[in-house]
Design a protein around this motif. Structure first.
Motif, short mmCIF file in Angstrom:
data_model
loop_
_atom_site.label_atom_id
_atom_site.label_comp_id
_atom_site.label_asym_id
_atom_site.label_seq_id
_atom_site.Cartn_x
_atom_site.Cartn_y
_atom_site.Cartn_z
N THR A 219 37.20 -62.13 -37.65
CA THR A 219 38.38 -62.50 -38.42
C THR A 219 38.85 -63.90 -38.05
N THR A 222 36.68 -66.27 -40.02
CA THR A 222 37.03 -66.36 -41.44
C THR A 222 38.30 -67.17 -41.64
N TYR A 225 37.72 -70.89 -41.51
CA TYR A 225 37.06 -71.44 -42.70
C TYR A 225 37.82 -71.13 -43.99
N LEU A 227 38.88 -68.36 -45.34
CA LEU A 227 38.52 -67.17 -46.09
C LEU A 227 39.60 -66.11 -45.98
N ARG A 229 41.23 -62.44 -45.34
CA ARG A 229 40.92 -61.45 -44.32
C ARG A 229 40.00 -60.39 -44.93
N PRO A 230 38.85 -60.11 -44.28
CA PRO A 230 37.91 -59.13 -44.84
C PRO A 230 38.28 -57.71 -44.46
N TRP A 249 34.27 -58.20 -48.62
CA TRP A 249 35.37 -58.66 -49.47
C TRP A 249 35.18 -57.94 -50.80
N MET A 302 29.01 -69.24 -40.49
CA MET A 302 30.28 -69.16 -41.20
C MET A 302 30.31 -70.12 -42.40
N VAL A 305 28.71 -68.14 -45.08
CA VAL A 305 29.66 -67.15 -45.62
C VAL A 305 30.64 -67.81 -46.57
N ARG A 306 31.18 -68.96 -46.16
CA ARG A 306 32.13 -69.68 -46.99
C ARG A 306 31.51 -70.07 -48.32
N TYR A 309 30.89 -66.94 -50.48
CA TYR A 309 32.16 -66.43 -51.03
C TYR A 309 32.60 -67.28 -52.23
#
Length: 315
Positions: A219, A222, A225, A227, A229-230, A249, A302, A305-306, A309
């Motif tokens: 967390t 995220t 970056y 994002l 909160r997953p 997500w 990360m 991931v960014r 997403y």
């Protein structure tokens, strides 16, 4: 006269010619191609005989105590040489102890040896000597070395980088040279470590898998970056029943699976995952992150991931 006869009975005569060389070859076979002068003397091959063989170019003087029977020294031979030539009480330590026990995938630039500080020592090129008041005890048979669990921890502490430290924790566990539970127990007994924070995480990752990567760890990444909160441990229905997703997500259909220590213990899968995720980042909806990878390449993962997403959230 009886005394001389008794001495002859226990002192072997010096073998000559081919017999001497065959004997030395047999003795050296247990040490990767080298033999200690003391061992040769036990079988009647004394100083003069050794000198003759070296002068003839058949053997090589490798040190004060070491005679090389083979022209090219193996890694095992170099380990024996380092122990014999460093000083009394020397034993392999760190990555060298792991190598000597059969670990593959890593070759140390220097041979790590620990010996008692009170003993005379002899500096050697290519050997790093650790002189301590109470060396770790010698473990097992064969070449003198410390137990593999403390050797693993010491190898990681002496590593040139965090990445190398992680590799040296992963390999002996992956190759089943040590048990994860014994490594964890040994680590708990270490009072000081220059990499305590990092090794706390890596050893937990390797011994406990994805469970060691807490919700807050990911967390924080995220948040850094930008994002949202997953969701952690989201439940889905699968062919075999309920499936728990590590991170998701749901609003965009993006899932991140953390591969724990039992999935990817060594570092090669980290690079493989990075390459695979590059393709996935172009349009797929599932990313995989080896737990060790999150420790040593968090920024790169990360960023993936960014990007992913952003791609799947785009209208």
């Amino acid at each position: 006269m009886a005394g001389k006869d008794a001495a002859r009975a226990v002192t072997p005569s010096c073998p000559v010619g081919a017999g001497r060389r065959a004997l030395a070859t047999r003795l050296a076979a247990d040490h990767g191609g080298v033999v200690h002068r003391r061992e040769l003397a036990r079988y009647g091959v004394g100083r003069n005989a050794i000198r003759d063989e070296i002068a003839a170019g058949r053997w090589i003087r490798a040190g004060r105590h070491t005679v090389a029977i083979d022209a090219v020294l193996s890694r095992e031979a170099w380990h024996w040489w380092a122990v014999w030539e460093s000083g009394a009480g020397a034993r392999l330590d760190g990555a060298s102890a792991l190598e000597s026990a059969g670990m593959t995938g890593f070759t140390a630039r220097t041979i790590e040896v620990t010996l008692p500080a009170r003993n005379r020592h002899h500096p050697l090129e290519g050997v790093r000597q650790h002189r301590v008041d109470e060396p770790p005890p010698i473990w097992g048979a064969g070449i003198p070395r410390i137990a593999l669990e403390p050797a693993t921890i010491r190898a990681a502490q002496w590593a040139v980088s965090d990445r190398q430290a992680a590799l040296l924790v992963c390999l002996p566990v992956q190759q089943r040279l040590i048990l994860p539970a014994r490594l964890q127990l040994t680590w708990r007994g270490i009072r000081r470590s220059p990499r305590r924070r990092f090794l706390n995480d890596v050893i937990a990752d390797v011994t406990d898998g994805a469970h060691s990567l807490g919700e807050l760890d990911f967390t924080r990444g995220t948040r850094r970056y930008g994002l949202p909160r997953p969701t952690h441990q989201a439940v889905r229905s699968g062919p075999g029943g309920r499936v728990y997703l590590d991170i998701s997500w749901d609003e965009v259909g993006l899932v991140v699976e953390i591969d724990g220590g039992q999935h990817a213990l060594a570092l090669n899968p980290v690079e493989d995952a990075l390459r695979q995720n590059e393709r996935v980042a172009e349009g797929e909806r599932v990313l995989r992150i080896p737990v060790i990878g999150f420790r040593i390449a968090q920024e790169r993962f990360m960023q993936q991931v960014r990007r992913t997403y952003d791609a799947v959230a785009r209208p």
